[in-house]
Design an enzyme around this catalytic site. Structure first.
Site, PDB file in Angstrom:
ATOM      1  N   PRO A 292       0.801  -1.238   0.000  1.00 25.62           N
ATOM      2  CA  PRO A 292       0.000   0.000   0.000  1.00 25.62           C
ATOM      3  C   PRO A 292       0.832   1.287   0.000  1.00 25.62           C
ATOM      4  CG  PRO A 292      -0.052  -1.030   2.155  1.00 25.62           C
ATOM      5  CD  PRO A 292       0.657  -1.984   1.246  1.00 25.62           C
ATOM      6  N   TYR A 384       3.189   8.869  -8.620  1.00 29.23           N
ATOM      7  CA  TYR A 384       2.234   8.942  -7.496  1.00 29.23           C
ATOM      8  C   TYR A 384       0.860   9.420  -7.984  1.00 29.23           C
ATOM      9  CZ  TYR A 384       0.663   9.355  -2.667  1.00 29.23           C
ATOM     10  OH  TYR A 384      -0.014   9.173  -1.470  1.00 29.23           O
TER      11      TYR A 384
HETATM   12  C1  PHB Z   1      -4.638   5.619   3.587  1.00 27.41           C
HETATM   13  O1  PHB Z   1      -5.180   4.590   4.044  1.00 27.41           O
HETATM   14  O2  PHB Z   1      -5.072   6.771   3.784  1.00 27.41           O
HETATM   15  C2  PHB Z   1      -3.389   5.468   2.744  1.00 27.41           C
HETATM   16  C3  PHB Z   1      -2.789   4.215   2.640  1.00 27.41           C
HETATM   17  C4  PHB Z   1      -1.638   4.081   1.873  1.00 27.41           C
HETATM   18  C5  PHB Z   1      -1.102   5.214   1.229  1.00 27.41           C
HETATM   19  C6  PHB Z   1      -1.713   6.451   1.329  1.00 27.41           C
HETATM   20  C7  PHB Z   1      -2.862   6.583   2.105  1.00 27.41           C
HETATM   21  O3  PHB Z   1       0.036   5.097   0.493  1.00 27.41           O
END
Ligand code: PHB
Ligand code: APR
Length: 389
Positions: A292, A384
């Protein structure tokens, strides 16, 4: 029962595909093994690329996203007490939108139900038949009753643990996987975010991420051991550890409070090739998984849906198979770039058990280079905010 496109999985991929097809007059039926509430109870990432925003607009589901989504023109990256910013709008010409995946899924469910979309919940024993023929069909059960769904095409949007990928014969499928030696412990808290932008933190104690859902709902993560369980961490221990991983001036501003959700996610990179077998098309997590770190999971599912939806639309409009024949190759070309970015960003920001002192020096050198070099920042920003479809 008969439909044009049978969609297995009522997560964001399946729902977005179903709604987009509906807008082009193409019929679909979504088969979901859980309930709507169960699906909406999943806490997932919350950063949307413009490509997904545009698809939600095309699906007629972007009103709340535009009303409640938060535009982010950049992100903060810290290492120890050092912190710098990468400006997405300056380097890539566009912001991202912070809007929870749960809300995306909710908006899609609302749209499908408003349009009278066919969604079957609590389906069991889903089996795909004849995917390599011109007359595929699906058998499944609801309340113990056997059912059959005849269709022209099947979209496998059933996630990493679904049946679709397993339907493709092993001598056809090639799988690529990297398991990361740590997890992410995440919490939701009804507290104001520590900063108005996200903070990705590299620290000697491990990675941390400060994110948000709105001005009074924060999402925080810390890298944790794979053996950890959520119940091993009290809220106080979590906040204490988070404060030790972000710059001191940010930690001083951190508003803590009770967690309203606490969970641990393992991290993996995974891709299966091809993403098509006969009349079966894999979409989203059914075909690929990313760590993630780069918030690429939902956004890469979105580009899969874009390619498949346009290919199916072309087929039903004039019988051309060009779009569906090039689906797997087009989708995978973008999937692998998202895998690379997510792997690179994870390598830059986390502590790995086998890192040598030299490796740690390389991480700092990488961070210093990103901090000081506009070309490096442009490359990061372009990945990104989302590479072109
Ligand atoms: C989020 O859950 O807000 C989140 C998770 C991973 C990321 C960015 C935001 O890279
Ligand atoms: N039959 C019917 N439904 C199934 C089956 C099955 N055999 N197996 C799984 N499902 C359902 C799951 O219950 C889930 O609701 O398929 C759905 C798959 O949804 P996701 O796992 O969310 O995958 P996807 O829609 O591709 O979304 C990708 O969402 O999960 C996140 O990290 C992921 O951000 C990424 C995005």
């Amino acid at each position: 029962m008969k439909t044009q496109v049978a969609i297995i999985g009522g997560g964001p991929s399946g729902l977005l595909l179903s709604q987009l097809l509906h807008r082009r007059g193409i019929e679909s039926v979504v088969l979901e093994r859980k309930t709507r509430d169960y699906v909406l109870g999943r806490i997932r990432a919350g950063v949307l690329e413009q490509g997904l925003v545009k698809l939600m607009e095309e699906a007629g589901c972007a009103d709340r996203l535009h009303a409640e989504g938060i535009l982010h023109d950049g992100t903060l990256i810290s290492y120890g007490d050092e912190m710098f910013r990468v400006d997405f709008t300056e380097h890539a010409g566009t912001p991202v939108v912070v809007y929870g995946q749960t809300e995306v899924t909710r908006d899609l469910y609302d749209a499908r139900e408003k349009a009278g979309g066919q969604i079957e919940f609590n389906v069991e024993d889903v089996m795909i038949h004849g995917a390599d023929t011109n007359a595929p069909f699906i058998t499944y059960k609801v309340d113990g009753q056997e059912r059959r769904l005849n269709c022209d095409f099947i979209a496998g949007c059933d996630g990493f643990h679904g049946v679709s990928r397993q339907t493709i014969p092993l001598d056809v499928r090639r799988e690529y996987e990297k398991i990361y030696p740590f997890g992410w412990l995440g919490i939701l808290s009804e507290t104001p975010p520590v900063n108005h932008e996200l903070i990705y933190a590299n620290s000697p104690r491990g990675f941390a991420l400060c994110s948000m859902r709105n001005e009074n709902l924060s999402r925080y993560y810390i890298q944790c051991a794979l053996t950890d369980k959520p119940e091993d961490w009290t809220d106080a221990a979590f906040w204490e550890e988070l404060k030790r991983r972000i710059p001191a001036d940010q930690a001083a501003n951190l508003v803590t409070g009770p967690s309203i959700e606490k969970s641990i996610a393992p991290l993996r990179s995974f891709v299966t090739e091809p993403m098509r077998w006969g009349r079966l098309f894999l979409c989203g997590d059914a075909a690929h998984i990313v760590p993630p770190t780069g918030a690429k999971g939902l956004n890469t599912a979105a580009s899969d849906v874009h390619y498949l939806y346009n290919g199916l639309t072309e087929f039903y409009a004039d019988g051309s198979t060009d779009g569906i024949d090039s689906y797997s190759q087009k989708a995978l070309a973008r999937v692998w770039k998202a895998e690379r970015f997510s792997w690179w960003f994870s390598s830059l920001m986390h502590r790995y058990p086998d890192q040598s002192e030299f490796d740690l020096k390389m991480q700092v050198a990488d961070l210093e280079f990103l901090r000081s070099n506009k070309a490096a920042q442009k490359a990061m920003a372009e990945n990104y905010v989302g590479l072109p479809y």
